[in-house]
Design an enzyme around this catalytic site. Sequence first.
Site, PDB file in Angstrom:
ATOM      1  CD  GLU A 155      -2.477   1.348   2.713  1.00  0.00           C
ATOM      2  OE1 GLU A 155      -2.767   2.495   3.154  1.00  0.00           O
ATOM      3  OE2 GLU A 155      -2.758   0.299   3.325  1.00  0.00           O
ATOM      4  NE  ARG A 206      -0.911   8.578   5.406  1.00  0.00           N
ATOM      5  CZ  ARG A 206      -0.735   7.908   6.531  1.00  0.00           C
ATOM      6  NH1 ARG A 206       0.288   8.208   7.309  1.00  0.00           N
ATOM      7  NH2 ARG A 206      -1.568   6.948   6.888  1.00  0.00           N
ATOM      8  CE  LYS A 252      -6.221   2.133   7.298  1.00  0.00           C
ATOM      9  NZ  LYS A 252      -5.374   2.889   6.375  1.00  0.00           N
TER      10      LYS A 252
END
Length: 212
Positions: free
Chosen positions: A45, A49, A133
Site C-alpha cells: 500500500e 500523503r 480497515k
Amino acid sequence: MGKKTEKLLSILQLQPVVPVLVVDNAATVVPLARALVEGGLKAIEITLRTEAALDAIKAVADEVEGAEVGAGTILNARQYEAAVKAGSQFIVSPGTTQELLDAAARSDVPMLPGAATPSEIMALREEGYAVMKFFPAEQAGGAAYLKSLASPFGGISFCPTGGITAASAGTYLALPNVVCVGGSWVAPKNLVEAGDWAAITALAADASKLAG
C-alpha cells in the site's frame, strides 16, 4: 460474497502484513518494492500523503513483477480515480463517505473502507462490505477492542492498521476476525534513505512468517 470482495481478499490473503509506505521520492520505490516482494510481501500500500505517491504507484505497477500495488489514504472520488488510473489494484481509505462508496461502486477496483465503531461497521455491512480497515488500530482500542467485535459482527474481517509493530502484530493476527495487518515497520525511513534493500528484504521475510 461479491466478486470485488473476493478480489480484495485474494490480495489481502497473500501475506500476514501489508507494508504501508509513505514515499517521498518515487525514484526509490521500485527497488523498495522489489525488496519487499523478494521478502514475501507482494501486496503493497502506497499512501497518497505525498506529491510523489501517484508516480510511485505507477512505477510499481509498471516495473515490479509480482507486486500487487494499492493506494492508501484515499479521501475522495478524485483521488480514487487518480489512483486507479495510476495502476492501483486496490484502494484503502481511513474512513468512509458516501462519495467514496459511490466511487467504489463505479469502479472495478475494490476498496478496503475504514471503520472504527460499531455504527460504522453496520453502515458498511448494509452497503455490502465484509472486509474493512480498522484504523487507527492501537489508538482506537487495539487488539482487545477488535476481539470484542468478533461476536456481534460475525462474517466481518478486518485489516487493522495504525501503530502496529512487529512485536504486536501477532496478537492481532491471532484474532478470528483479522485477515492481515498493515504496518510501516518493514520499510523504515532510515533503511530506505540508505538504500539498504537487503535489510528491508530481511524485515519483509520475517513479517511474511508472522502468525497469530
